[in-house]
Design a protein around this motif. Structure first.
Motif, PDB file in Angstrom:
ATOM      1  N   LYS A   1       1.767   6.795   7.619  1.00 51.28           N
ATOM      2  CA  LYS A   1       1.383   7.657   8.734  1.00 51.28           C
ATOM      3  C   LYS A   1       2.072   9.008   8.685  1.00 51.28           C
ATOM      4  N   ASN A   2       3.383   9.022   8.527  1.00 49.57           N
ATOM      5  CA  ASN A   2       4.113  10.292   8.585  1.00 49.57           C
ATOM      6  C   ASN A   2       5.102  10.507   7.446  1.00 49.57           C
ATOM      7  N   PHE A   3       5.706   9.444   6.959  1.00 49.11           N
ATOM      8  CA  PHE A   3       6.784   9.617   5.994  1.00 49.11           C
ATOM      9  C   PHE A   3       6.284  10.063   4.617  1.00 49.11           C
ATOM     10  N   ILE A   4       5.305   9.353   4.078  1.00 52.07           N
ATOM     11  CA  ILE A   4       4.807   9.721   2.746  1.00 52.07           C
ATOM     12  C   ILE A   4       4.110  11.077   2.747  1.00 52.07           C
TER      13      ILE A   4
ATOM     14  N   ALA B   1       8.281  -9.834  -2.680  1.00 54.89           N
ATOM     15  CA  ALA B   1       8.788 -10.885  -3.563  1.00 54.89           C
ATOM     16  C   ALA B   1       9.880 -11.705  -2.890  1.00 54.89           C
ATOM     17  N   GLN B   2      10.590 -11.100  -1.942  1.00 52.13           N
ATOM     18  CA  GLN B   2      11.646 -11.803  -1.209  1.00 52.13           C
ATOM     19  C   GLN B   2      11.106 -12.692  -0.112  1.00 52.13           C
ATOM     20  N   GLY B   3       9.781 -12.628   0.122  1.00 50.80           N
ATOM     21  CA  GLY B   3       9.164 -13.522   1.093  1.00 50.80           C
ATOM     22  C   GLY B   3       8.971 -12.954   2.479  1.00 50.80           C
ATOM     23  N   ARG B   4       9.066 -11.627   2.634  1.00 50.69           N
ATOM     24  CA  ARG B   4       8.823 -11.053   3.952  1.00 50.69           C
ATOM     25  C   ARG B   4       7.386 -11.325   4.387  1.00 50.69           C
ATOM     26  N   ALA B   5       7.182 -11.478   5.680  1.00 52.28           N
ATOM     27  CA  ALA B   5       5.866 -11.826   6.212  1.00 52.28           C
ATOM     28  C   ALA B   5       4.844 -10.727   5.921  1.00 52.28           C
ATOM     29  N   ILE B   6       3.610 -11.152   5.654  1.00 55.83           N
ATOM     30  CA  ILE B   6       2.538 -10.204   5.353  1.00 55.83           C
ATOM     31  C   ILE B   6       2.340  -9.236   6.517  1.00 55.83           C
ATOM     32  N   ARG B   7       2.463  -9.750   7.742  1.00 57.99           N
ATOM     33  CA  ARG B   7       2.288  -8.890   8.914  1.00 57.99           C
ATOM     34  C   ARG B   7       3.333  -7.772   8.918  1.00 57.99           C
ATOM     35  N   TRP B   8       4.578  -8.102   8.607  1.00 54.28           N
ATOM     36  CA  TRP B   8       5.637  -7.095   8.555  1.00 54.28           C
ATOM     37  C   TRP B   8       5.381  -6.088   7.441  1.00 54.28           C
ATOM     38  N   LEU B   9       4.943  -6.566   6.292  1.00 55.65           N
ATOM     39  CA  LEU B   9       4.665  -5.672   5.168  1.00 55.65           C
ATOM     40  C   LEU B   9       3.559  -4.679   5.511  1.00 55.65           C
ATOM     41  N   LYS B  10       2.519  -5.160   6.195  1.00 60.16           N
ATOM     42  CA  LYS B  10       1.423  -4.269   6.576  1.00 60.16           C
ATOM     43  C   LYS B  10       1.884  -3.229   7.590  1.00 60.16           C
ATOM     44  N   GLU B  11       2.670  -3.670   8.564  1.00 59.72           N
ATOM     45  CA  GLU B  11       3.184  -2.728   9.563  1.00 59.72           C
ATOM     46  C   GLU B  11       4.076  -1.677   8.912  1.00 59.72           C
ATOM     47  N   MET B  12       4.878  -2.090   7.943  1.00 64.59           N
ATOM     48  CA  MET B  12       5.756  -1.153   7.258  1.00 64.59           C
ATOM     49  C   MET B  12       4.950  -0.160   6.428  1.00 64.59           C
ATOM     50  N   ALA B  13       3.928  -0.647   5.751  1.00 60.79           N
ATOM     51  CA  ALA B  13       3.073   0.248   4.958  1.00 60.79           C
ATOM     52  C   ALA B  13       2.368   1.260   5.860  1.00 60.79           C
TER      53      ALA B  13
ATOM     54  N   ALA C   1       8.962   4.071  -2.334  1.00 62.84           N
ATOM     55  CA  ALA C   1       8.624   3.206  -1.206  1.00 62.84           C
ATOM     56  C   ALA C   1       7.800   2.008  -1.656  1.00 62.84           C
ATOM     57  N   GLN C   2       6.897   2.224  -2.610  1.00 67.24           N
ATOM     58  CA  GLN C   2       6.071   1.127  -3.115  1.00 67.24           C
ATOM     59  C   GLN C   2       6.923   0.077  -3.835  1.00 67.24           C
ATOM     60  N   LEU C   3       7.877   0.540  -4.625  1.00 71.90           N
ATOM     61  CA  LEU C   3       8.756  -0.399  -5.326  1.00 71.90           C
ATOM     62  C   LEU C   3       9.599  -1.195  -4.335  1.00 71.90           C
ATOM     63  N   TRP C   4      10.055  -0.540  -3.275  1.00 70.61           N
ATOM     64  CA  TRP C   4      10.842  -1.211  -2.241  1.00 70.61           C
ATOM     65  C   TRP C   4      10.017  -2.273  -1.529  1.00 70.61           C
ATOM     66  N   LEU C   5       8.763  -1.920  -1.182  1.00 71.47           N
ATOM     67  CA  LEU C   5       7.887  -2.892  -0.525  1.00 71.47           C
ATOM     68  C   LEU C   5       7.557  -4.060  -1.453  1.00 71.47           C
TER      69      LEU C   5
END
Length: 360
Positions: free
Chosen positions: A95-98, A78-90, A69-73
């Motif tokens: 919360k439950n998956f990891i 690096a592809q330019g996804r918004a910081i807000r989206w990255l934080k929400e995804m993390a 998951a860390q490598l995917w994020l």
């Protein structure tokens, strides 16, 4: 190459080996582990600078889900996804998956494991939400397959559950009631959304700027629909454009929609509160305003192609999800239908008499 602290306190170094594949090495938690990780990171960078062979790290049990998951994020960042989206995804993953999927190597995780996790933690969520979360996990595993960390994706054969179409109950009268009870920034946000049919969100509606999107000479806004990655011209009436101009004189952020001088990212909570104050007997989300705009335009006789272009969607989507409720087209079609039974319309002077005389 970088050093990261994992959720459990351990330290991890990500790098590319001699074959160009992304690898990771984990070190113990604490100061000593951090020191070892930084030392290893420095050694790898030195080998790369000197053109020497880089280490190939292979854990006997394979890569774990949290590492995957860390490598995917990292790639998404690096592809330019918004910081807000990255934080929400993390936050979502942590919360439950990891905690539930991180106890064994990724190649040992099955679709049944993931479905059990979804059932235990998201059974009360909408099907669309469950589909989206599973889709994220599938993408993470697919990333692992593409980069050689896994042989197969455990969700390869998974298919989305059927999502029930959401029917918006918002009417124009109710929207006006909400606007009357709304605070100033929300009332204006509703006004903008009603005139400019962008998708509600930080990349579309709340990203509108006076300098970038407003054209007073042409009388409208040139907006970018991020989902379909195309621009669209939205003509607006003079009254709305005057309101836009007046707002530009006082908005410190340069954004069409702001709150206390700062850009607005979401207004969901404020909208729910305003709907309750308006005594609406149903829940309202900001997307309902866009839905109402589309249906109102169609019912008024606007062409489906024009509506689709301005709303930043496809004609097929309009026909499949909105066009069936186009009242004006239905009324016009019914008016074109010839009568099967022709009623008698010619009048005569004949009078029907009833003889009431009795014979003696």
């Amino acid at each position: 190459m970088s050093v990261h602290e994992k959720k459990d306190g351990r330290w991890q170094v990500n790098f590319r080996d001699e074959n160009g594949k992304v690898r990771s090495k984990t070190f113990p938690a604490g100061k000593e582990g951090k020191k070892q990780a930084k030392t290893f990171d420095f050694e790898v960078k030195a080998l790369k600078t000197q053109g020497k062979q880089l280490p190939v790290i292979t854990r006997q049990e394979g890569i774990y889900f949290d590492e995957l998951a860390q490598l995917w994020l990292n790639e998404k960042k690096a592809q330019g996804r918004a910081i807000r989206w990255l934080k929400e995804m993390a936050d979502l993953l942590n919360k439950n998956f990891i905690p539930n999927l991180g106890a064994k190597p990724a190649h040992q995780i099955t679709q049944a494991d993931i479905m059990a996790l979804i059932g235990a933690n998201y059974a009360n969520n909408a099907q669309a939400t469950r589909n989206r979360y599973i889709g994220y996990v599938k993408a993470i595993f697919e990333h692992g397959v593409e980069h050689g960390h896994l042989e197969k994706n455990p969700l390869l054969r998974w298919k989305k559950g059927k999502e029930a179409p959401r029917r918006s109950r918002l009417s124009l009268d109710d929207l006006r009631k909400i606007q009357k009870t709304a605070p100033n920034h929300l009332a204006w946000a509703l006004e903008v959304a009603w005139n400019v049919p962008c998708r509600p969100g930080p990349s579309d509606l709340f990203a509108l700027h006076f300098d970038t999107h407003v054209d007073y000479d042409k009388g409208g806004l040139n907006v970018y629909h991020s989902k379909v990655k195309r621009w669209a011209w939205i003509p607006c009436d003079d009254g709305f454009m005057r309101s836009v101009f007046l707002r530009q004189q006082v908005h410190a952020s340069g954004c069409l929609i702001e709150y206390k001088g700062s850009p607005v990212l979401k207004v969901a909570k404020a909208l729910r509160t305003a709907a309750k104050r308006a005594s609406l007997p149903y829940e309202v989300c900001f997307y309902d305003v866009r839905h109402l705009w589309i249906t109102t335009m169609l019912d008024a006789g606007a062409s489906a192609a024009a509506v689709a272009e301005m709303a930043g969607t496809s004609l097929e989507m309009i026909m499949a999800n909105y066009y069936e409720i186009n009242r004006s087209e239905k009324d016009r079609a019914v008016g074109l239908l010839p009568k099967l039974f022709q009623e008698q319309t010619k009048t005569t002077n004949n009078v029907i008499r009833i003889n009431t005389n009795k014979r003696g």
